[in-house]
Design a protein around this motif. Structure first.
Motif, short mmCIF file in Angstrom:
data_model
loop_
_atom_site.label_atom_id
_atom_site.label_comp_id
_atom_site.label_asym_id
_atom_site.label_seq_id
_atom_site.Cartn_x
_atom_site.Cartn_y
_atom_site.Cartn_z
N GLU A 87 0.82 -1.20 0.00
CA GLU A 87 0.00 0.00 0.00
C GLU A 87 0.86 1.26 0.00
N ALA A 88 0.27 2.34 -0.47
CA ALA A 88 0.83 3.67 -0.31
C ALA A 88 -0.03 4.41 0.71
N ASN A 89 0.55 5.41 1.35
CA ASN A 89 -0.17 6.19 2.35
C ASN A 89 -0.24 7.65 1.94
N ALA A 120 -3.15 -0.11 -3.09
CA ALA A 120 -4.16 0.67 -2.39
C ALA A 120 -3.52 1.95 -1.90
N LEU A 121 -4.38 2.95 -1.69
CA LEU A 121 -3.95 4.23 -1.11
C LEU A 121 -4.70 4.39 0.21
N THR A 122 -3.95 4.55 1.30
CA THR A 122 -4.51 4.51 2.65
C THR A 122 -4.05 5.73 3.44
N GLY A 123 -4.93 6.24 4.30
CA GLY A 123 -4.50 7.34 5.14
C GLY A 123 -5.65 7.99 5.89
N PRO A 124 -5.33 9.06 6.58
CA PRO A 124 -4.00 9.62 6.74
C PRO A 124 -3.09 8.74 7.62
#
Length: 374
Positions: A87-89, A120-124
Motif C-alpha cells: 500500500e501507499a499512504n 491501495a492508497l490509505t491514510g492519513p
C-alpha cells in the motif's frame, strides 16, 4: 479555474507547504497549530531521518495563484514488509471545501502510488505511527490533544464521495478525575502488586527520566508491533523523537515498571494538556510562545494520557492498571480535573475496561480510509 499541482522541492516550497494549514484554519477556534519549527523539518531530508525509509512525494495545489490544498504520498516500506501489504499512504492532506481540489490531490497521489506498484492508497498515515493518524470523524466540537488531529467534517465527506472506505477506527475518551481512587482500581492495584514481583519507578526530575528514554522506545516497538498501521521505529528516528519530546516531559507523569531482574517491562507517559498553550503560541516558540507552554506545564487542569506500553509477555499481568493508578494518584495530588486519552483502537476492550472505572465519555473518533487502486 484550473488547479495547478506544484511538487515540493525547495526550502521555500517546504515553508509554503507547512504554512498552508495556518491560513486554512486561522478562523477555526478548535484547531491546534503545531510548532512551525517541527513542521518545517517533516519534508527536509537533512532533518527527518524517516524520509530515507519511505519513497515519497508532496504537492501543493494552487488555484489562481492561491494555495488551496496539500498532500504527501509515501510508500512505508517497513510497514508493508511487516504487514505483507503493498500500500501507499497519504499524509498531511489538507484542502479547502472543494471536491475538485481534494480529488485532484488524491488522483495525483494515486497515480504516483500506482507507478510504484501500490495496490491501495490509505491514510492519513505518516512516516511512523507516532505521527498524526486518521481523520477526525466524531468530536468536531471538541478541543483535540496535540497528539490528535482536528479537521472539519467535510474532509470525511470528500473521501467518501471519492470512493474511500473506512479501514481502521480509533476512539478517545474524556475522563473526570475523581476525588478518590476508585475502589475497584485500588483493589486491583493491591492484588497485582501482591501476586507479582514488579517494581514501579517514579521520577523527580528530567535528569532521572532521560536514561530510560531508549527503553521506552524499545517497548513501544515490541508492544505495538502486532497492531495495524504500526511498524518498528528506527534508531535514527528514536534519537530525533527523544530530542523533540523528552525535553517537554513532566517527570512526575512518567511511570516505569521493572521486573524482579530490574528490566523495564512497561511504561506510562502523560502530560499536561498543551492544546490551549499551542493555540496561544500560534505555532511559534519565540518570542512569547514558550511562555504559554511553561504556564501550561505548571497550571493546566487537563492531563493528556499519551502512551502506555507493556512488553507482550507481561500484558496479562495488569500492568496498565498499575500505571494508570500511579498517574491518577499524581493527577489528584496536582489538582488535575480531567484526563484525555489519545487514540485507541475501537476494539481495544482491555483498556476500555480500565476507563469504565471512571466517569467518562467517548467524545472523539478517528478513521483511517483506504481505496483500492485498479
Amino acid at each position: 479555474m484550473d488547479i495547478e499541482l506544484k511538487a515540493v522541492r525547495t526550502s521555500a516550497d517546504r515553508k509554503a507547504y507547512a504554512l498552508f494549514p495556518f491560513s486554512l484554519f486561522k478562523k477555526e477556534p478548535l484547531w491546534v497549530p503545531p510548532l512551525l519549527q517541527d513542521e518545517l523539518k517533516v519534508l527536509d531530508p537533512a532533518k527527518n531521518p524517516s524520509l530515507k525509509f519511505s519513497p515519497h512525494e508532496s504537492w501543493i495545489a494552487y488555484r489562481d495563484g492561491r494555495a488551496v490544498g496539500r498532500i504527501t504520498v509515501l510508500i512505508n516500506t517497513r510497514l508493508n514488509e511487516a504487514k505483507g501489504e503493498h500500500e501507499a499512504n497519504f499524509h498531511m492532506f489538507d484542502f479547502i471545501d472543494d471536491i475538485e481540489v481534494s480529488g485532484a490531490l488524491l488522483e495525483r497521489a494515486a497515480d504516483w502510488a500506482r507507478a510504484k506498484g501500490a495496490t491501495a492508497l490509505t491514510g492519513p498515515l505518516g512516516f511512523h505511527h507516532l505521527e498524526h493518524l486518521g481523520f477526525l470523524a466524531e468530536g468536531f466540537e471538541e478541543l483535540p490533544t496535540i497528539a490528535g488531529p482536528w479537521n472539519p467534517p467535510y474532509y470525511i465527506e470528500h473521501l467518501q464521495k471519492l470512493g474511500y472506505e473506512k479501514k481502521t477506527g480509533y476512539i478517545e475518551f474524556r475522563i473526570t478525575v475523581p476525588k478518590e481512587i476508585p475502589d475497584k482500581l485500588r483493589r486491583l492495584n493491591e492484588l497485582i502488586k501482591k501476586r507479582s514481583k514488579l517494581t514501579l519507578v517514579n521520577f523527580r526530575n528530567r535528569k532521572e527520566v532521560l536514561p530510560y528514554a531508549h527503553e521506552v522506545f524499545r517497548i513501544i516497538n515490541e508492544a505495538y508491533r502486532p497492531l495495524s498501521s504500526v511498524a518498528d521505529i528506527a534508531q535514527e528516528e528514536i534519537e530525533v523523537l527523544i530530542q523533540q519530546y523528552f525535553s517537554f516531559v513532566l517527570p512526575q507523569y512518567v511511570k516505569v515498571v521493572k521486573n524482579e531482574k530490574g528490566d523495564v517491562v512497561g511504561f506510562g507517559v502523560a502530560m499536561h494538556s498543551m492544546s490551549r498553550a499551542f493555540q496561544k503560541a500560534k505555532g511559534r516558540l519565540f518570542p512569547f510562545g514558550f511562555i504559554h507552554i511553561l504556564r501550561a506545564l505548571k497550571h493546566e487542569e487537563t492531563l493528556d494520557l499519551y502512551l502506555v506500553g507493556v512488553l507482550p509477555e507481561y500484558q496479562s499481568m495488569g500492568i496498565p492498571a498499575l500505571l494508570i493508578y500511579e498517574i491518577l494518584k499524581t493527577s489528584m495530588e496536582r489538582g488535575i480535573k480531567w484526563a484525555e486519552t489519545t487514540a485507541e483502537l475501537e476494539d481495544n476492550h482491555r483498556v476500555q475496561e480500565l476507563w469504565s472505572m471512571f466517569e467518562r465519555r467517548q467524545h472523539k473518533a478517528r478513521r483511517i480510509y483506504r481505496k483500492l487502486l485498479t
